[in-house]
Design a protein around this motif. Structure first.
Motif, PDB file in Angstrom:
ATOM      1  N   ASP A 168     -49.076 -14.475  28.087  1.00 20.17           N
ATOM      2  CA  ASP A 168     -49.835 -15.103  29.159  1.00 20.17           C
ATOM      3  C   ASP A 168     -50.009 -14.119  30.294  1.00 20.17           C
ATOM      4  N   GLY A 169     -49.652 -12.877  30.055  1.00 19.29           N
ATOM      5  CA  GLY A 169     -49.832 -11.881  31.085  1.00 19.29           C
ATOM      6  C   GLY A 169     -48.539 -11.203  31.440  1.00 19.29           C
ATOM      7  N   LEU A 170     -47.413 -11.630  30.902  1.00 18.11           N
ATOM      8  CA  LEU A 170     -46.159 -10.961  31.181  1.00 18.11           C
ATOM      9  C   LEU A 170     -46.070  -9.732  30.316  1.00 18.11           C
ATOM     10  N   PRO A 171     -45.250  -8.747  30.716  1.00 16.48           N
ATOM     11  CA  PRO A 171     -45.188  -7.578  29.868  1.00 16.48           C
ATOM     12  C   PRO A 171     -44.575  -8.003  28.582  1.00 16.48           C
ATOM     13  N   MET A 172     -44.831  -9.038  28.329  1.00 13.55           N
ATOM     14  CA  MET A 172     -44.020  -9.537  27.816  1.00 13.55           C
ATOM     15  C   MET A 172     -44.346  -9.385  26.701  1.00 13.55           C
ATOM     16  N   ASN A 173     -45.330 -10.873  25.154  1.00 17.61           N
ATOM     17  CA  ASN A 173     -45.084 -10.860  25.190  1.00 17.61           C
ATOM     18  C   ASN A 173     -44.668 -10.622  24.570  1.00 17.61           C
ATOM     19  N   THR A 174     -45.003 -10.434  25.818  1.00 18.27           N
ATOM     20  CA  THR A 174     -45.373 -10.263  25.460  1.00 18.27           C
ATOM     21  C   THR A 174     -45.320 -10.255  24.478  1.00 18.27           C
ATOM     22  N   LYS A 175     -46.358  -9.606  23.271  1.00 19.82           N
ATOM     23  CA  LYS A 175     -46.703  -9.796  22.745  1.00 19.82           C
ATOM     24  C   LYS A 175     -46.411  -9.212  21.916  1.00 19.82           C
ATOM     25  N   ARG A 191     -46.396  -5.082  14.494  1.00 19.51           N
ATOM     26  CA  ARG A 191     -46.858  -6.172  15.328  1.00 19.51           C
ATOM     27  C   ARG A 191     -46.525  -6.022  16.799  1.00 19.51           C
ATOM     28  N   GLU A 192     -46.715  -7.089  17.561  1.00 18.66           N
ATOM     29  CA  GLU A 192     -46.668  -6.965  19.003  1.00 18.66           C
ATOM     30  C   GLU A 192     -45.272  -7.142  19.576  1.00 18.66           C
ATOM     31  N   VAL A 193     -45.067  -6.609  20.738  1.00 16.18           N
ATOM     32  CA  VAL A 193     -43.768  -6.617  21.368  1.00 16.18           C
ATOM     33  C   VAL A 193     -43.451  -7.977  21.960  1.00 16.18           C
ATOM     34  N   ILE A 249     -51.162  -2.692  18.312  1.00  9.78           N
ATOM     35  CA  ILE A 249     -50.795  -2.059  19.576  1.00  9.78           C
ATOM     36  C   ILE A 249     -51.887  -2.230  20.633  1.00  9.78           C
ATOM     37  N   SER A 250     -53.135  -2.373  20.204  1.00  4.91           N
ATOM     38  CA  SER A 250     -54.199  -2.606  21.180  1.00  4.91           C
ATOM     39  C   SER A 250     -54.019  -3.963  21.859  1.00  4.91           C
ATOM     40  N   GLU A 251     -53.446  -4.943  21.125  1.00  2.58           N
ATOM     41  CA  GLU A 251     -53.144  -6.241  21.728  1.00  2.58           C
ATOM     42  C   GLU A 251     -51.944  -6.120  22.660  1.00  2.58           C
ATOM     43  N   GLU A 252     -50.940  -5.364  22.252  1.00  2.00           N
ATOM     44  CA  GLU A 252     -49.757  -5.167  23.087  1.00  2.00           C
ATOM     45  C   GLU A 252     -50.115  -4.475  24.404  1.00  2.00           C
ATOM     46  N   ALA A 253     -51.035  -3.523  24.333  1.00  2.00           N
ATOM     47  CA  ALA A 253     -51.375  -2.723  25.508  1.00  2.00           C
ATOM     48  C   ALA A 253     -52.151  -3.520  26.552  1.00  2.00           C
ATOM     49  N   PRO A 302     -56.905   1.418  31.265  1.00  2.00           N
ATOM     50  CA  PRO A 302     -57.166   0.310  30.358  1.00  2.00           C
ATOM     51  C   PRO A 302     -56.509   0.536  28.992  1.00  2.00           C
ATOM     52  N   LEU A 303     -55.645  -0.370  28.572  1.00  2.00           N
ATOM     53  CA  LEU A 303     -55.080  -0.399  27.218  1.00  2.00           C
ATOM     54  C   LEU A 303     -54.329   0.867  26.818  1.00  2.00           C
ATOM     55  N   LYS A 304     -53.492   1.370  27.707  1.00  2.00           N
ATOM     56  CA  LYS A 304     -52.670   2.527  27.363  1.00  2.00           C
ATOM     57  C   LYS A 304     -51.214   2.078  27.286  1.00  2.00           C
TER      58      LYS A 304
END
Length: 284
Positions: free
Chosen positions: A13-20, A5-7, A146-150, A100-102
């Motif tokens: 909301d746009g943070l490296p966060m939170n991400t995701k 899952r995501e980080v 990971i595509s969502e995290e990126a 994009p998305l790396k």
């Protein structure tokens, strides 16, 4: 230990966060992240809801972080710090992201290093705790995650274009602070709640679920210690767990760099180390 899952350092909301991606650290499940990109609420009164629409709330969130223009001007991010799993283990982590998305992430715990690579289409990851030292091709589920995290803009930036839906649920409280709870439904049907400070409009909490090995797990992340990096605010501490009383992971960011040159080769599958040549037989 297994990524899934995501980080949680991505605020969603746009943070490296939170991400995701999250880590599973036996014997209990621990969630890493990401960021990036998650938040809350119960309905208090109809009059307060009518005074604010979800569009207005989300717009104020972007302004609080530094504005959409500055968020979109970020072409790359490099984040480094330390992640702690209670008293069980801790170690350094580093994440690189580029449009994009790396994405490229490393995490070292107990002298073992886990890596994840995503070039925007394909992904690779290892798991030294399961004896998999070299990165393997990711499964479809891991690729989706990971595509969502990126996406370091997060799911709220251009949410309609991304197929996401947002709703204003109402007001709630997080650690005695009044917050707005926003519900986000992704194009895949995943539901997350974002709780934004009603005064500053910065993200304070994210609520969601993570899927791993065919199961669902509740996750909460709390975002603290906001700092300005080139005009954009980032949370430098994220505490995560299954509930407010079970925060089993602490992520402390030491440094965030934006718009630093990162070669595309950083996001491709690394070469497998060559095996050492056999030693010649000793002469009796």
């Amino acid at each position: 230990m297994k990524w899934s899952r995501e980080v949680p350092w991505r605020e969603g909301d746009g943070l490296p966060m939170n991400t995701k991606g999250a880590l599973r650290f036996p014997p209990r499940r621990i969630w890493v992240g990401s960021v990036v990109s998650t938040f809350l609420l119960l309905c208090f009164c109809t009059s307060s809801l009518s005074a604010q629409t979800v569009t207005q709330i989300v717009a104020k969130v972007f302004v609080a972080r530094g504005g959409l223009a500055r968020i979109r001007a970020i072409k790359s991010e490099r984040v480094s710090g330390t992640i702690s799993f209670g008293s069980e283990a801790s170690g350094p982590f580093a994440v690189e992201l580029k449009r994009p998305l790396k994405m490229h992430m490393t995490l070292t715990v107990q002298n073992k290093t886990m890596v994840r690579f995503f070039d925007g289409t394909q992904g690779w990851a290892n798991n030294p705790f399961a004896g998999k030292v070299n990165p393997d091709t990711m499964s479809d589920e891991d690729l989706k995650n990971i595509s969502e995290e990126a996406d370091f803009d997060g799911p709220l930036v251009d949410y309609a274009k991304k197929g996401n839906k947002v709703e204003l649920v109402g007001k709630d409280k997080v650690e005695d602070k009044e917050v707005w709870r926003v519900k986000l439904t992704t194009k895949n049907g995943d539901i997350r709640y974002y709780l934004f400070d009603a005064q500053t409009f910065l993200l304070l909490k994210w609520e969601g679920k993570r899927h791993a090995e065919g199961k669902e797990f509740p996750v909460e992340s709390y975002f603290r210690d906001y700092r300005d990096v080139d005009g954009v605010k980032f949370a430098f501490q994220i505490d995560s767990g299954s509930s407010a009383t079970d925060l089993t992971q602490e992520l402390v960011i030491d440094k965030i760099e934006v718009n630093t040159p990162i070669a595309d080769s950083e996001f491709t599958k690394p070469a497998t180390p060559e095996a050492a040549p056999p030693q010649p037989a000793s002469t009796p």
